[in-house]
Design a protein around this motif. Structure first.
Motif, PDB file in Angstrom:
ATOM      1  N   THR A 221      21.591   1.090   4.645  1.00  0.00           N
ATOM      2  CA  THR A 221      22.645   0.723   5.588  1.00  0.00           C
ATOM      3  C   THR A 221      22.101  -0.142   6.715  1.00  0.00           C
ATOM      4  N   LEU A 222      22.781  -1.259   6.971  1.00  0.00           N
ATOM      5  CA  LEU A 222      22.464  -2.106   8.108  1.00  0.00           C
ATOM      6  C   LEU A 222      23.480  -1.832   9.212  1.00  0.00           C
ATOM      7  N   VAL A 223      22.982  -1.465  10.382  1.00  0.00           N
ATOM      8  CA  VAL A 223      23.839  -1.251  11.546  1.00  0.00           C
ATOM      9  C   VAL A 223      23.650  -2.425  12.500  1.00  0.00           C
ATOM     10  N   LEU A 224      24.724  -3.100  12.818  1.00  0.00           N
ATOM     11  CA  LEU A 224      24.681  -4.280  13.679  1.00  0.00           C
ATOM     12  C   LEU A 224      25.259  -3.935  15.049  1.00  0.00           C
ATOM     13  N   GLU A 225      24.475  -4.132  16.083  1.00  0.00           N
ATOM     14  CA  GLU A 225      24.887  -3.871  17.463  1.00  0.00           C
ATOM     15  C   GLU A 225      24.748  -5.158  18.267  1.00  0.00           C
ATOM     16  N   ARG A 226      25.816  -5.563  18.930  1.00  0.00           N
ATOM     17  CA  ARG A 226      25.770  -6.825  19.671  1.00  0.00           C
ATOM     18  C   ARG A 226      24.946  -6.719  20.954  1.00  0.00           C
ATOM     19  N   GLY A 227      24.759  -5.518  21.462  1.00  0.00           N
ATOM     20  CA  GLY A 227      24.023  -5.336  22.704  1.00  0.00           C
ATOM     21  C   GLY A 227      22.552  -5.058  22.479  1.00  0.00           C
TER      22      GLY A 227
ATOM     23  N   GLY B 202      15.306   7.181   6.560  1.00  0.00           N
ATOM     24  CA  GLY B 202      14.633   5.973   6.077  1.00  0.00           C
ATOM     25  C   GLY B 202      15.583   4.959   5.481  1.00  0.00           C
ATOM     26  N   ASN B 203      16.895   5.244   5.541  1.00  0.00           N
ATOM     27  CA  ASN B 203      17.882   4.357   4.921  1.00  0.00           C
ATOM     28  C   ASN B 203      18.573   3.428   5.910  1.00  0.00           C
ATOM     29  N   MET B 204      18.298   3.570   7.202  1.00  0.00           N
ATOM     30  CA  MET B 204      18.985   2.754   8.198  1.00  0.00           C
ATOM     31  C   MET B 204      18.105   1.629   8.725  1.00  0.00           C
ATOM     32  N   THR B 205      18.693   0.454   8.811  1.00  0.00           N
ATOM     33  CA  THR B 205      18.109  -0.672   9.539  1.00  0.00           C
ATOM     34  C   THR B 205      19.031  -0.977  10.705  1.00  0.00           C
ATOM     35  N   LEU B 206      18.524  -0.872  11.922  1.00  0.00           N
ATOM     36  CA  LEU B 206      19.317  -1.150  13.109  1.00  0.00           C
ATOM     37  C   LEU B 206      18.920  -2.507  13.668  1.00  0.00           C
ATOM     38  N   ARG B 207      19.878  -3.413  13.747  1.00  0.00           N
ATOM     39  CA  ARG B 207      19.617  -4.753  14.286  1.00  0.00           C
ATOM     40  C   ARG B 207      20.440  -4.926  15.557  1.00  0.00           C
ATOM     41  N   THR B 208      19.777  -4.937  16.694  1.00  0.00           N
ATOM     42  CA  THR B 208      20.457  -5.117  17.974  1.00  0.00           C
ATOM     43  C   THR B 208      20.546  -6.605  18.329  1.00  0.00           C
ATOM     44  N   ASP B 209      21.186  -6.907  19.450  1.00  0.00           N
ATOM     45  CA  ASP B 209      21.377  -8.292  19.903  1.00  0.00           C
ATOM     46  C   ASP B 209      21.997  -9.142  18.803  1.00  0.00           C
ATOM     47  N   SER B 210      22.932  -8.553  18.068  1.00  0.00           N
ATOM     48  CA  SER B 210      23.538  -9.200  16.904  1.00  0.00           C
ATOM     49  C   SER B 210      25.054  -9.242  17.073  1.00  0.00           C
ATOM     50  N   VAL B 211      25.560 -10.387  17.487  1.00  0.00           N
ATOM     51  CA  VAL B 211      26.991 -10.560  17.719  1.00  0.00           C
ATOM     52  C   VAL B 211      27.652 -10.941  16.398  1.00  0.00           C
ATOM     53  N   VAL B 212      28.485 -10.060  15.867  1.00  0.00           N
ATOM     54  CA  VAL B 212      29.143 -10.358  14.600  1.00  0.00           C
ATOM     55  C   VAL B 212      30.238 -11.397  14.828  1.00  0.00           C
ATOM     56  N   HIS B 213      30.099 -12.507  14.144  1.00  0.00           N
ATOM     57  CA  HIS B 213      31.024 -13.632  14.271  1.00  0.00           C
ATOM     58  C   HIS B 213      32.254 -13.430  13.404  1.00  0.00           C
ATOM     59  N   SER B 214      32.043 -13.032  12.134  1.00  0.00           N
ATOM     60  CA  SER B 214      33.151 -12.899  11.191  1.00  0.00           C
ATOM     61  C   SER B 214      32.662 -12.218   9.928  1.00  0.00           C
ATOM     62  N   ILE B 215      33.613 -11.795   9.141  1.00  0.00           N
ATOM     63  CA  ILE B 215      33.338 -11.202   7.826  1.00  0.00           C
ATOM     64  C   ILE B 215      33.552 -12.285   6.766  1.00  0.00           C
ATOM     65  N   ILE B 216      32.631 -12.332   5.826  1.00  0.00           N
ATOM     66  CA  ILE B 216      32.666 -13.365   4.781  1.00  0.00           C
ATOM     67  C   ILE B 216      33.513 -12.867   3.609  1.00  0.00           C
ATOM     68  N   TYR B 217      34.557 -13.633   3.255  1.00  0.00           N
ATOM     69  CA  TYR B 217      35.417 -13.276   2.128  1.00  0.00           C
ATOM     70  C   TYR B 217      35.154 -14.227   0.970  1.00  0.00           C
TER      71      TYR B 217
ATOM     72  N   ARG C  48      28.747 -12.683   9.103  1.00  0.00           N
ATOM     73  CA  ARG C  48      27.996 -13.713   9.827  1.00  0.00           C
ATOM     74  C   ARG C  48      27.626 -13.155  11.197  1.00  0.00           C
ATOM     75  N   VAL C  49      26.357 -13.296  11.550  1.00  0.00           N
ATOM     76  CA  VAL C  49      25.844 -12.719  12.792  1.00  0.00           C
ATOM     77  C   VAL C  49      25.208 -13.819  13.632  1.00  0.00           C
ATOM     78  N   VAL C  50      25.545 -13.837  14.921  1.00  0.00           N
ATOM     79  CA  VAL C  50      24.942 -14.770  15.868  1.00  0.00           C
ATOM     80  C   VAL C  50      23.933 -14.002  16.710  1.00  0.00           C
ATOM     81  N   ASP C  51      22.694 -14.481  16.742  1.00  0.00           N
ATOM     82  CA  ASP C  51      21.688 -13.851  17.588  1.00  0.00           C
ATOM     83  C   ASP C  51      22.102 -14.008  19.051  1.00  0.00           C
ATOM     84  N   ALA C  52      22.140 -12.884  19.792  1.00  0.00           N
ATOM     85  CA  ALA C  52      22.644 -12.899  21.161  1.00  0.00           C
ATOM     86  C   ALA C  52      21.836 -13.807  22.073  1.00  0.00           C
TER      87      ALA C  52
END
Length: 568
Positions: A37-43, A260-275, A286-290
């Protein structure tokens, strides 16, 4: 090999957008079930007990003794209204200039961008919904009927209560179902007096001790999390070094990390979901580096959007494709509409002249609570739905500071006890309306290339009538219970300061009138789920976080089963 150039290294079983109340639970549940699991946090990254800089400070150890400067207040007219935005916790809040938005109508948007989100700052009150709450929209015809019943969510309430640790008393009320509780905190003598008088005077009005996410008596599951007993410091907004209250930082995220299944990526502003048009499903985000503003894509079989209600709406509205030109899954055109919140405008204060041989000592991060009693079983007032209320009573000291010299010194050294004080504040249900909405600006962008959000949300006449009823009813209740010097207040504050935004991506049975089904799954994009406040069809009167947690755990359980069947 650089991860940015390697799609395989950017592919996971699940992506969770947001690391707060709902996101932490999604991470825990996916990781417990063996899903990478990838957890994306914008802060920014905030680690439990490592990044609570003020948690053990005394007031005199802070430059401004815990207060804000005039400059900070002037620069932050919105966030400075929030009760917890003080010197000891200001680093956990988004300042007004950091993520601007357009107020078509006045709206105070309170945000916390960091690992754990606002779970570090919440009021920690946790009440279940009852079937009466789920029945509201179907009964009066406002909003759409809920696609889920209390019976379906009941076991998931118990599941999250057991893990989070909820203190409360089993009160036997059909309007507020009992849960899996730790020992309750105690009401003060004046609160008990009010409780006794309400029971004597009214058949339908109950005063109970609040149900809150504090460990009064940790169980083994809490010890496994590394959490300890709440010490009643009442400094919760600083981050609790003991894990005495539930937060994503102290509980669900560390638990997910241990697998051991989590990857936490901070400073990651989610721009949109890809369809993907060919696959007819979402394939990533799509993620923009803060900081660098570089964009990168991550991929997964299933995506949980738990970015907090308004940002979840923002992400989905910005997720446009030829299939969904108006936002992901938005065939109904309702995405971003029917946003609702809680009505906190009215409050009351009073004094009680008895119990002068008692006083309070120590702290209690909780208060009394009065469950909703208006329009429960039938429509009986000139407004729809109803309100709950807090109730607290205590006793303090005061000193005469009008003199100087030795007289002033003696007065300050020998404070006198005042009468008992008491008070209540309302928490009313607002009715979701299509006109209460958020939209994207056509041209203006924020620092990360996202469209600025337009906030077009406000109170209405139903809310005004509810405020008047609260003031009338609670004035009567306090008068009958023998309280004096009763003062009432309607703050006339704009919407938003309650910090309970809900809706915009509501649940329902019909894809023509809702965005999500009973599993929090998008009707038209089956591998995207929304389990934060955006999913709410109506708001009821309860603090909402417990319901988000239960919805999230239930939705992940369903999603993993569907993944194993090959349906996602």
């Amino acid at each position: 090999m650089n991860i940015l150039n390697n799609a395989e290294k950017r592919t996971y079983g699940a992506i969770v957008i947001g690391s707060g109340m709902a996101g932490g639970w999604a991470a825990k549940e996916f990781c417990d079930k063996g899903i990478k699991t990838l957890v994306l946090e914008r802060g920014r990254k905030v680690t439990h007990n490592e990044d609570y800089p003020t948690t053990l400070l005394s007031p005199w150890e802070m430059e401004h003794r815990g207060q804000l400067t005039k400059q900070e207040i002037d620069e932050n007219p919105i966030i400075s209204k929030c009760y917890a935005f003080r010197e000891d916790a200001k680093h956990f809040f988004v300042k007004d200039a950091e993520h601007p938005y357009i107020q078509d109508k006045p709206f105070d948007w309170i945000r916390g961008y960091q690992t754990g989100g606002k779970s570090l700052l919440w009021a920690r009150q946790t009440q279940r919904w009852s079937q009466l709450d789920f029945d509201g929209p179907a009964r009066d015809g406002f909003a759409v009927p809920w696609p889920i019943t209390y019976k379906e969510i009941d076991p998931w309430y118990s599941y999250v209560e057991h893990f989070a640790g909820i203190s409360g008393n089993k009160d036997g009320l059909d309007s507020l179902p009992d849960g899996d509780f730790l020992p309750p905190m105690e009401l003060t003598c004046v609160e008990k007096h009010f409780q006794k008088e309400m029971k004597r005077l009214y058949a339908d009005r109950h005063v109970i001790i609040g149900r809150c996410a504090h460990l009064t008596e940790p169980r083994d599951i809490h010890i496994q999390q590394g959490r300890g007993t709440c010490l009643g410091r009442n400094l919760c907004q600083r981050g609790c070094p003991y894990g005495g209250y539930f937060s994503a930082n102290s509980s669900t995220l560390p638990w997910a990390a241990k697998t051991g299944n989590m990857t936490l990526r901070t400073d990651s502003v989610v721009h949109s979901i890809i369809y993907d048009e060919q696959k007819q499903k979402a394939v990533g985000v799509r993620v923009v580096d803060a900081h660098t503003k570089e964009m990168v894509e991550y991929y997964a079989k299933v995506i949980f959007v738990t970015a907090a209600a308004i940002n979840t709406n923002l992400i989905l509205l910005n997720s446009k494709s030829s299939r969904f030109p108006n936002g992901l899954g938005n065939d109904s055109g309702l995405l971003g509409t029917h946003v609702a919140f809680h009505n906190y405008r009215a409050s009351l204060s009073a004094e009680y002249e008895g119990y002068l041989d008692y006083k309070t000592a120590g702290g209690r991060p909780n208060s009394g609570y009065i469950p909703r009693f208006r329009n429960l079983y039938k429509q009986e007032t000139n407004f729809l739905r109803g309100y709950a209320a807090g109730m607290s009573g205590g006793r303090g000291t005061h000193s005469d500071q009008s003199s100087v010299g030795e007289s002033l010194k003696n007065s300050l050294l020998n404070p006198k006890w005042s009468n008992w004080y008491a008070g209540s504040h309302m928490m009313g249900e607002t009715i979701p309306k299509e006109s209460n909405k958020v939209t994207l600006d056509a041209t203006k962008k924020d620092a990360w290339g996202m469209p600025l959000l337009h906030m077009d949300v406000s109170y209405d006449n139903n809310d005004d009538l509810m405020v008047k009823d609260f003031i009338d009813q609670f004035t009567e209740m306090y008068e009958k219970a023998g309280f004096k010097n009763i003062k009432t207040r309607d703050s006339h504050a704009p919407a938003g300061l309650d910090i309970h935004e809900m809706g915009g991506v509501r649940m329902g049975s019909d894809p023509k009138t809702s965005l999500l089904n009973k599993w929090n799954q998008m009707h038209h994009v089956k591998n995207v789920f929304v389990t934060d406040g955006a999913c709410m069809t109506s708001t009821s009167t309860q603090n909402p976080s417990l319901t988000y947690m239960a919805f999230t755990a239930r939705a992940v359980d369903y999603a993993v089963k569907e993944m194993k069947k090959g349906n996602l």
